[in-house]
Design a protein around this motif. Sequence first.
Motif, PDB file in Angstrom:
ATOM      1  N   GLU A  29       0.821  -1.215   0.000  1.00 46.29           N
ATOM      2  CA  GLU A  29       0.000   0.000   0.000  1.00 46.29           C
ATOM      3  C   GLU A  29       0.852   1.260   0.000  1.00 46.29           C
ATOM      4  OE1 GLU A  29      -3.669  -2.079   2.505  1.00 46.29           O
ATOM      5  OE2 GLU A  29      -2.151  -0.868   3.522  1.00 46.29           O
ATOM      6  N   ARG A  31       3.381   1.918  -1.710  1.00 48.92           N
ATOM      7  CA  ARG A  31       3.807   2.286  -3.068  1.00 48.92           C
ATOM      8  C   ARG A  31       2.813   3.246  -3.728  1.00 48.92           C
ATOM      9  NH1 ARG A  31       4.661  -3.515  -3.346  1.00 48.92           N
ATOM     10  NH2 ARG A  31       6.865  -3.975  -2.950  1.00 48.92           N
ATOM     11  N   LEU A  32       1.628   3.339  -3.186  1.00 48.63           N
ATOM     12  CA  LEU A  32       0.622   4.247  -3.743  1.00 48.63           C
ATOM     13  C   LEU A  32       1.082   5.690  -3.779  1.00 48.63           C
ATOM     14  CD1 LEU A  32      -2.641   2.897  -2.106  1.00 48.63           C
ATOM     15  CD2 LEU A  32      -2.390   3.387  -4.537  1.00 48.63           C
ATOM     16  N   PRO A  37       1.841   5.164  -9.760  1.00 43.90           N
ATOM     17  CA  PRO A  37       0.462   4.778  -9.417  1.00 43.90           C
ATOM     18  C   PRO A  37      -0.514   5.941  -9.506  1.00 43.90           C
ATOM     19  CG  PRO A  37       2.011   3.837  -7.856  1.00 43.90           C
ATOM     20  CD  PRO A  37       2.793   4.777  -8.693  1.00 43.90           C
ATOM     21  N   ARG A 101      -3.970  -2.302 -14.494  1.00 43.61           N
ATOM     22  CA  ARG A 101      -3.352  -1.612 -13.360  1.00 43.61           C
ATOM     23  C   ARG A 101      -4.298  -0.676 -12.605  1.00 43.61           C
ATOM     24  NH1 ARG A 101       1.754   0.727 -16.495  1.00 43.61           N
ATOM     25  NH2 ARG A 101       0.029   1.195 -17.934  1.00 43.61           N
ATOM     26  N   TYR A 104      -5.810  -2.654  -9.795  1.00 44.03           N
ATOM     27  CA  TYR A 104      -4.844  -2.988  -8.748  1.00 44.03           C
ATOM     28  C   TYR A 104      -4.589  -1.810  -7.820  1.00 44.03           C
ATOM     29  CZ  TYR A 104      -0.372  -4.092  -6.553  1.00 44.03           C
ATOM     30  OH  TYR A 104       0.633  -4.291  -5.633  1.00 44.03           O
ATOM     31  N   TRP A 105      -4.281  -0.658  -8.384  1.00 45.50           N
ATOM     32  CA  TRP A 105      -3.921   0.492  -7.549  1.00 45.50           C
ATOM     33  C   TRP A 105      -5.136   1.074  -6.835  1.00 45.50           C
ATOM     34  CZ3 TRP A 105       0.800   0.644  -6.177  1.00 45.50           C
ATOM     35  CH2 TRP A 105       1.818   0.230  -7.039  1.00 45.50           C
TER      36      TRP A 105
END
Length: 404
Positions: A29, A31-32, A37, A101, A104-105
């Motif tokens: 999380e 990496r958001l 992202p 993607r 996912y994000w």
Amino acid sequence: MLGLVLLAGPVAPTTAVAAEAVPSPTVEEQRLDRAVPREILERSGFDAVTQRFTRALGAARSYAEARKVVVREGSGLWRRAVDRAQGRGPAGGDLSRDDDRPLYWARLGMTREVRTWEPSFGLTEVQRSALLGELERTSRGHDAVRYPAGQKLKRVLLTGFDPFTLDRDIRISNPSGASALALDGTVIETAKGPARVETVVFPVRWQDFTDQTVERALRPYLKKVDLFTTVSQGRVGRFDVERTNGAWRGGFPDNDTIGVTGTVPVSDPASQPQWTTTTLPYKAIVDADTGRFPVYDNTSVTEIPAGGTDAVVRPDGPTAGSTARAGGGGNYLSNEIAYRVTLLRDRLGLHDVLPGGHVHTPVLEFGAGNTDPATGAVTDPGFVRNRLDIIAQVRAIVSVAVGA
């Protein structure tokens, strides 16, 4: 995760009991907060998903209300991703519709919100965990598998995965997840007539597999389908039908940067085999012209031979009494999902009647000139073309498999 506090003895505490600490976001999380992202979410319109979810969750005044919000919004995210991939509704931005993607994000934005949420009514560890479980289940299509009644349609179950190895290149997309979105609920023509495809997506996390997420999601459907295939991203430039799956975890880090080594943990380990095998019609799949990429019948495994101590590669499959160290698909979660589902098939008594196994897609590569993770664009025409070609070939492989 914090453990439960056990209060021993009959004496009531004389001081106030501290509220349970709110968990921090996971590695996945966190990496958001990076630029890629955010760009993916903005260029698909999925940045609005987390914003709406945060408002709805904040308006909940009880755990029951919060659960309703989570189920509604999680299911809505899955439907929105499938609709976008299949050309329904607005694109929401200039990112190509075939892109997996945004789902996912956006999901990670929602799970982070639940994980760090501090409602006025209080939330126990057990309740927070239950909300996260509902969100994962609904936003991955696990509760959305629907096959029509009657015998006119063949029934196919297909699984995909989230993007992974994001610390190597955070721009990564997973063509298996993109294939799941593109094929969910569609009908494809086969030599045996039309086939309805239903799909679900799984996380790239060891703990979820240890918790038997795969078995819980797929067990209700295996006796109802005519064919299943688990799908993941594999090698560069080729498809592989993996002949054999091994009961071994090789330790490669997952999306939370956790690595696990050891025997795949399943129920009733006393009866657990070292190997399971595909029942997909691999010869028909390999022989068919399904698309741009070559398709191989991969028979190789890595084993410790009976009575031995060192691992060796066997190009023609395992030998009697050997111990698994890698299936044809390696010893990561792609091998594990194949092992778990084919083991479940066999334990349900379906080995001789249900075709099923694992297909590895080619690695989804960016176009020429866009290969530097630090400076490259999040998408390019070659990247989109490669993904569309892989999706089309997955569809063709499924058609051949059902027809055979």
